[in-house]
Design a protein around this motif. Structure first.
Motif, PDB file in Angstrom:
ATOM      1  N   PHE A  94       0.829  -1.207   0.000  1.00 22.04           N
ATOM      2  CA  PHE A  94       0.000   0.000   0.000  1.00 22.04           C
ATOM      3  C   PHE A  94       0.866   1.262   0.000  1.00 22.04           C
ATOM      4  O   PHE A  94       0.423   2.342   0.393  1.00 22.04           O
ATOM      5  CB  PHE A  94      -0.989  -0.007   1.172  1.00 22.04           C
ATOM      6  CG  PHE A  94      -0.378  -0.101   2.551  1.00 22.04           C
ATOM      7  CD1 PHE A  94      -0.265   1.019   3.358  1.00 22.04           C
ATOM      8  CD2 PHE A  94       0.059  -1.316   3.053  1.00 22.04           C
ATOM      9  CE1 PHE A  94       0.279   0.942   4.633  1.00 22.04           C
ATOM     10  CE2 PHE A  94       0.605  -1.408   4.328  1.00 22.04           C
ATOM     11  CZ  PHE A  94       0.713  -0.268   5.124  1.00 22.04           C
ATOM     12  N   GLY A  95       2.109   1.126  -0.479  1.00 25.64           N
ATOM     13  CA  GLY A  95       3.021   2.256  -0.568  1.00 25.64           C
ATOM     14  C   GLY A  95       4.391   1.788  -1.015  1.00 25.64           C
ATOM     15  O   GLY A  95       4.605   0.601  -1.332  1.00 25.64           O
ATOM     16  N   ARG A  96       5.343   2.706  -1.027  1.00 27.63           N
ATOM     17  CA  ARG A  96       6.668   2.418  -1.575  1.00 27.63           C
ATOM     18  C   ARG A  96       7.391   1.285  -0.862  1.00 27.63           C
ATOM     19  O   ARG A  96       8.076   0.470  -1.476  1.00 27.63           O
ATOM     20  CB  ARG A  96       7.525   3.683  -1.500  1.00 27.63           C
ATOM     21  CG  ARG A  96       8.931   3.453  -2.052  1.00 27.63           C
ATOM     22  CD  ARG A  96       9.902   4.523  -1.626  1.00 27.63           C
ATOM     23  NE  ARG A  96      11.220   4.284  -2.220  1.00 27.63           N
ATOM     24  CZ  ARG A  96      12.361   4.424  -1.574  1.00 27.63           C
ATOM     25  NH1 ARG A  96      12.348   4.783  -0.305  1.00 27.63           N
ATOM     26  NH2 ARG A  96      13.507   4.197  -2.163  1.00 27.63           N
ATOM     27  N   GLU A 116      -2.133  -5.362  -4.175  1.00 20.91           N
ATOM     28  CA  GLU A 116      -1.962  -3.925  -4.007  1.00 20.91           C
ATOM     29  C   GLU A 116      -3.305  -3.251  -3.780  1.00 20.91           C
ATOM     30  O   GLU A 116      -4.339  -3.693  -4.282  1.00 20.91           O
ATOM     31  CB  GLU A 116      -1.278  -3.306  -5.228  1.00 20.91           C
ATOM     32  CG  GLU A 116       0.127  -3.852  -5.476  1.00 20.91           C
ATOM     33  CD  GLU A 116       0.894  -3.059  -6.515  1.00 20.91           C
ATOM     34  OE1 GLU A 116       0.963  -1.822  -6.380  1.00 20.91           O
ATOM     35  OE2 GLU A 116       1.423  -3.677  -7.462  1.00 20.91           O
ATOM     36  N   TRP A 119      -2.813   3.731  -3.097  1.00 19.99           N
ATOM     37  CA  TRP A 119      -2.011   4.502  -2.152  1.00 19.99           C
ATOM     38  C   TRP A 119      -2.910   5.527  -1.459  1.00 19.99           C
ATOM     39  O   TRP A 119      -3.788   6.127  -2.071  1.00 19.99           O
ATOM     40  CB  TRP A 119      -0.876   5.212  -2.880  1.00 19.99           C
ATOM     41  CG  TRP A 119       0.250   4.289  -3.283  1.00 19.99           C
ATOM     42  CD1 TRP A 119       0.171   2.960  -3.554  1.00 19.99           C
ATOM     43  CD2 TRP A 119       1.623   4.647  -3.451  1.00 19.99           C
ATOM     44  NE1 TRP A 119       1.406   2.458  -3.888  1.00 19.99           N
ATOM     45  CE2 TRP A 119       2.319   3.472  -3.837  1.00 19.99           C
ATOM     46  CE3 TRP A 119       2.331   5.835  -3.325  1.00 19.99           C
ATOM     47  CZ2 TRP A 119       3.688   3.460  -4.083  1.00 19.99           C
ATOM     48  CZ3 TRP A 119       3.712   5.830  -3.581  1.00 19.99           C
ATOM     49  CH2 TRP A 119       4.370   4.654  -3.948  1.00 19.99           C
ATOM     50  N   GLU A 146       3.355   2.997   6.801  1.00 17.39           N
ATOM     51  CA  GLU A 146       3.908   3.320   5.481  1.00 17.39           C
ATOM     52  C   GLU A 146       4.147   4.830   5.401  1.00 17.39           C
ATOM     53  O   GLU A 146       3.211   5.624   5.239  1.00 17.39           O
ATOM     54  CB  GLU A 146       2.931   2.859   4.397  1.00 17.39           C
ATOM     55  CG  GLU A 146       3.349   3.144   2.978  1.00 17.39           C
ATOM     56  CD  GLU A 146       4.674   2.533   2.574  1.00 17.39           C
ATOM     57  OE1 GLU A 146       5.650   3.312   2.550  1.00 17.39           O
ATOM     58  OE2 GLU A 146       4.746   1.338   2.265  1.00 17.39           O
ATOM     59  N   SER A 148       5.537   6.583   3.131  1.00 18.46           N
ATOM     60  CA  SER A 148       5.377   7.230   1.824  1.00 18.46           C
ATOM     61  C   SER A 148       3.966   7.764   1.624  1.00 18.46           C
ATOM     62  O   SER A 148       3.751   8.672   0.819  1.00 18.46           O
ATOM     63  CB  SER A 148       5.717   6.246   0.704  1.00 18.46           C
ATOM     64  OG  SER A 148       4.769   5.206   0.624  1.00 18.46           O
ATOM     65  N   THR A 149       3.002   7.203   2.359  1.00 15.36           N
ATOM     66  CA  THR A 149       1.607   7.618   2.195  1.00 15.36           C
ATOM     67  C   THR A 149       0.966   8.093   3.499  1.00 15.36           C
ATOM     68  O   THR A 149      -0.165   8.578   3.479  1.00 15.36           O
ATOM     69  CB  THR A 149       0.765   6.452   1.651  1.00 15.36           C
ATOM     70  OG1 THR A 149       0.796   5.360   2.587  1.00 15.36           O
ATOM     71  CG2 THR A 149       1.284   5.972   0.298  1.00 15.36           C
TER      72      THR A 149
END
Length: 412
Positions: A94-96, A116, A119, A146, A148-149
């Motif tokens: 759900f992110g990088r 997946e 995001w 996460e 990144s998000t």
């Protein structure tokens, strides 16, 4: 006379999702005299560090110790030590950093399946459980927080399902340990990897990990197989060829636990000053109290989000699954996000982060982690961001952001 300038890094207010400002007491601890790695005084520090890690990870696991290296070293140590070529691994992304787990597993030779979700959201645990039944993995690897998000994935139901199906669950808790609850035993997590440079406010350079007896049994079984001591008739695992040996010496958990355990078998030279730093960082966490620390992170998050919204900024992602230690405001249309970050850094000495991949140029990421998670820092970043946005032509209600944050702090 040296041609090189004296080292004198600038003082910054670091409000990124890591690294964050190191606690001054941690920096002081790093200046203490170096001890030999088998000096009884130093091995006592190792034992105390393991004991404190058990409290922070909220586990009764015997094995809680740091891997020398950045957070990624902990991820690699766990995955390299557990995955053999051909193993089935499921990675919900759900992110990088979910993509990073999948990449490491692929490098270990696993048959990797990924699922997946968009995001800015997390998985309904039932979706992951259905994927587990569908793909029948031997190991599930997932990110908890996460960065990144700015999202946090619920893990309790996933852990229960993995335990019932005898599947190992490996969790990246690099961003969450010490800042928001990580319930290793209650959520039935088999191996958990933390980070020092985020909510623990220790410089990057160690990766605290913990794993339970289920993981240890697999490590020891693999070790026996590699030494040719297992009876091939005993189990399917024992039928694996000896060539499936762990490809890393440095990241071999079975050797690391011999080093951290009572035998103290030499494996590598311990990073003495970094262990001092981790020991002091953990002591500070426990002296504050985990619940009190989590509450401090929540109040500063609430003040920051209130200020950003009062400024007229929108928040990215689902607020129902928001990560308490990372806040992601959307960059207003017509505003150059990198210009704003540059002005914050060079005019105010404040650093916030951009993002990755599809979110690059769309959001900023503001961390409220560890020692950086302070009222003064939150008020400074709100005031400075307001000033920079006004300078860049974004119309906003001047002064409202800091006032909204103060309302949260004062309980109005």
């Amino acid at each position: 006379m040296s041609a090189y300038r004296e080292l004198s890094p600038s003082l910054r207010t670091i409000m990124t999702p890591g690294p964050v400002e190191a606690d001054p007491r941690v920096l002081r601890a790093m200046s203490f005299p170096v001890l030999g790695q088998f000096d009884p005084e130093f091995t006592d520090l190792m034992n105390e560090t393991m004991s404190m890690l058990r409290e922070v990870f909220r586990t009764g696991n015997e094995w809680c110790f740091p891997v020398d290296g950045t957070s990624r070293s902990g991820l690699e140590a766990v995955l390299v030590s557990l995955i053999r070529p051909g193993d089935r691994v499921l990675v919900p992304i759900f992110g990088r950093f979910g993509h990073l787990l999948a990449e490491i597993a692929e490098r270990c030779g696993a048959e990797v399946s990924v699922i997946e979700t968009e995001w800015g959201t997390v998985f309904d645990p039932e979706i992951i459980i259905q994927a587990i039944h569908r793909h029948k993995p031997q190991l599930v690897a997932i990110v908890h927080g996460e960065t990144s998000t700015g999202q946090v994935q619920p893990l309790g139901e996933i852990g229960k399902a993995c335990r019932e199906l005898d599947i190992l669950l490996v969790v990246d808790a690099v961003a969450t340990i010490g800042g928001t609850p990580v319930e290793t035993d209650q959520w039935m997590l088999d191996a958990v990897i933390g980070g020092t440079q985020k909510c623990l406010s220790v410089p990057s350079g160690m990766a605290p990990i913990t794993y339970n007896s289920r993981v240890e049994q697999q490590l020891l079984s693999r070790k026996r197989i590699e030494r040719g001591l297992a009876d091939p008739a005993v189990s399917e695992a024992a039928a694996r060829p000896v060539s499936d040996s762990i490809r890393s010496n440095y990241f071999d958990l079975s050797q690391l636990q011999d080093y951290w355990g009572p035998m103290r078998l030499n494996h590598h030279t311990e990073a003495t000053s970094m262990l001092y730093a981790l020991h002091e960082g953990l002591r500070i966490v426990l002296a504050e109290g985990l619940e009190e620390r989590f509450a401090r992170h929540r109040i500063n998050e609430l003040a920051l989000t209130a200020g950003l919204q009062a400024m007229g900024l929108q928040l990215y992602g689902s607020q129902a699954s928001k990560l308490p230690v990372v806040t992601c405001p959307l960059i207003p249309e017509g505003i150059d996000g990198e210009q704003v970050r540059s002005m914050l850094l060079h005019q105010f000495g404040i650093e916030i982060a951009s993002s990755f991949g599809p979110l690059k140029g769309r959001i900023w990421r503001i961390g409220t982690m560890g020692f950086s998670c302070r009222q003064t820092n939150v008020l400074q970043v709100l005031g400075a961001l307001e000033a920079v946005l006004l300078r860049c032509g974004f119309r906003l209600p001047a002064g409202e952001a800091v006032q909204a944050a103060l309302d949260v702090y004062t309980g109005k």
